[in-house]
Write a protein that holds these residues in place. Structure first.
Motif, PDB file in Angstrom:
ATOM      1  N   ARG A  64      47.848  36.112   6.397  1.00 50.00           N
ATOM      2  CA  ARG A  64      48.055  35.695   5.017  1.00 50.00           C
ATOM      3  C   ARG A  64      47.813  36.874   4.092  1.00 50.00           C
ATOM      4  O   ARG A  64      46.949  37.826   4.498  1.00 50.00           O
ATOM      5  N   ARG A  65      48.657  36.807   3.001  1.00 47.65           N
ATOM      6  CA  ARG A  65      48.247  37.942   1.711  1.00 47.65           C
ATOM      7  C   ARG A  65      48.055  37.008   0.657  1.00 47.65           C
ATOM      8  O   ARG A  65      48.715  36.195   0.266  1.00 47.65           O
ATOM      9  N   TRP A  66      47.267  37.638  -0.371  1.00 49.87           N
ATOM     10  CA  TRP A  66      46.892  37.237  -1.632  1.00 49.87           C
ATOM     11  C   TRP A  66      47.231  38.039  -2.812  1.00 49.87           C
ATOM     12  O   TRP A  66      47.109  39.299  -2.738  1.00 49.87           O
ATOM     13  N   THR A  67      47.644  37.610  -3.857  1.00 48.54           N
ATOM     14  CA  THR A  67      47.537  38.470  -5.282  1.00 48.54           C
ATOM     15  C   THR A  67      46.266  37.981  -5.966  1.00 48.54           C
ATOM     16  O   THR A  67      45.942  36.713  -6.281  1.00 48.54           O
ATOM     17  N   ILE A  68      45.727  38.955  -6.643  1.00 53.26           N
ATOM     18  CA  ILE A  68      44.411  38.696  -7.521  1.00 53.26           C
ATOM     19  C   ILE A  68      45.350  38.417  -9.007  1.00 53.26           C
ATOM     20  O   ILE A  68      45.954  39.349  -9.195  1.00 53.26           O
ATOM     21  N   LYS A  69      45.461  37.228  -9.380  1.00 56.37           N
ATOM     22  CA  LYS A  69      46.149  36.999 -10.721  1.00 56.37           C
ATOM     23  C   LYS A  69      45.752  38.126 -11.814  1.00 56.37           C
ATOM     24  O   LYS A  69      46.716  38.403 -12.526  1.00 56.37           O
ATOM     25  N   ILE A  75      45.958  41.576  -1.629  1.00 58.13           N
ATOM     26  CA  ILE A  75      44.855  41.773  -0.816  1.00 58.13           C
ATOM     27  C   ILE A  75      45.043  41.160   0.580  1.00 58.13           C
ATOM     28  O   ILE A  75      45.914  40.075   0.526  1.00 58.13           O
ATOM     29  N   SER A  76      44.369  41.270   1.530  1.00 55.32           N
ATOM     30  CA  SER A  76      44.244  40.792   2.978  1.00 55.32           C
ATOM     31  C   SER A  76      43.010  40.628   3.341  1.00 55.32           C
ATOM     32  O   SER A  76      42.235  41.574   3.196  1.00 55.32           O
ATOM     33  N   ARG A  77      42.626  39.899   4.299  1.00 54.48           N
ATOM     34  CA  ARG A  77      41.370  39.949   5.243  1.00 54.48           C
ATOM     35  C   ARG A  77      41.759  41.145   6.105  1.00 54.48           C
ATOM     36  O   ARG A  77      42.903  41.152   6.889  1.00 54.48           O
ATOM     37  N   ASP A  78      40.817  41.904   6.387  1.00 53.98           N
ATOM     38  CA  ASP A  78      40.463  42.945   7.377  1.00 53.98           C
ATOM     39  C   ASP A  78      40.254  42.202   8.813  1.00 53.98           C
ATOM     40  O   ASP A  78      38.926  41.955   8.844  1.00 53.98           O
ATOM     41  N   TRP A  79      41.208  42.312   9.750  1.00 53.18           N
ATOM     42  CA  TRP A  79      40.796  41.924  11.070  1.00 53.18           C
ATOM     43  C   TRP A  79      40.736  42.821  12.124  1.00 53.18           C
ATOM     44  O   TRP A  79      41.640  43.943  12.180  1.00 53.18           O
ATOM     45  N   GLY A  80      39.953  42.812  12.894  1.00 52.29           N
ATOM     46  CA  GLY A  80      39.719  43.773  13.874  1.00 52.29           C
ATOM     47  C   GLY A  80      39.947  43.122  15.335  1.00 52.29           C
ATOM     48  O   GLY A  80      39.337  43.451  16.149  1.00 52.29           O
ATOM     49  N   LEU A  81      41.164  42.412  15.145  1.00 52.61           N
ATOM     50  CA  LEU A  81      41.552  41.748  16.371  1.00 52.61           C
ATOM     51  C   LEU A  81      42.110  42.444  17.557  1.00 52.61           C
ATOM     52  O   LEU A  81      41.948  42.063  18.721  1.00 52.61           O
ATOM     53  N   ILE A  82      42.632  43.738  17.158  1.00 56.05           N
ATOM     54  CA  ILE A  82      43.546  44.527  18.116  1.00 56.05           C
ATOM     55  C   ILE A  82      42.726  45.638  18.656  1.00 56.05           C
ATOM     56  O   ILE A  82      42.397  46.420  17.518  1.00 56.05           O
ATOM     57  N   ARG A  83      42.301  46.000  19.743  1.00 57.13           N
ATOM     58  CA  ARG A  83      41.677  47.082  20.047  1.00 57.13           C
ATOM     59  C   ARG A  83      42.622  48.401  19.841  1.00 57.13           C
ATOM     60  O   ARG A  83      43.739  48.343  20.228  1.00 57.13           O
TER      61      ARG A  83
END
Length: 101
Positions: A64-69, A75-83
């Motif tokens: 998901r992505r969000w806008t700061i109104k 912005i988006s969450r920083d994921w370390g899912l992929i090596r």
């Protein structure tokens, strides 16, 4: 993963199991007190994960992505899912590294 993602669908194609996950509308760390608006999703990413009962598994993830109104910043969450350098989850990469060195 299920704290932040919702399971939306599971498909079986031959010996391939596709698990579809969609990020929940939960504000990223550091942005909980800002006025955010969800602005949809990034393109879906497919990540190879641990095999299940002899079937290959792919996690099909929509972030998901969000806008700061107030500022219009995306912005988006920083994921370390992929090596890094791989197309698999970090956990699976570490598992393989442990087996093969």
């Amino acid at each position: 993963i299920l704290d932040y993602f919702e399971l939306t669908k599971v498909d079986k194609e031959g010996k391939m199991l596709n698990i579809y996950l969609q990020e929940k509308n939960i504000a990223p760390d550091g942005h909980q007190h800002q006025d955010l608006e969800s602005k949809g999703f990034f393109p879906e990413v497919e990540i190879q994960d641990f095999p299940i009962r002899g079937q290959k598994v792919a996690l099909c993830i929509k972030r998901r992505r969000w806008t700061i109104k107030k500022t219009g910043e995306i912005i988006s969450r920083d994921w370390g899912l992929i090596r890094k350098g791989a197309r698999m989850t970090t956990e699976f990469g570490l598992f393989l590294k442990g087996i093969f060195g």
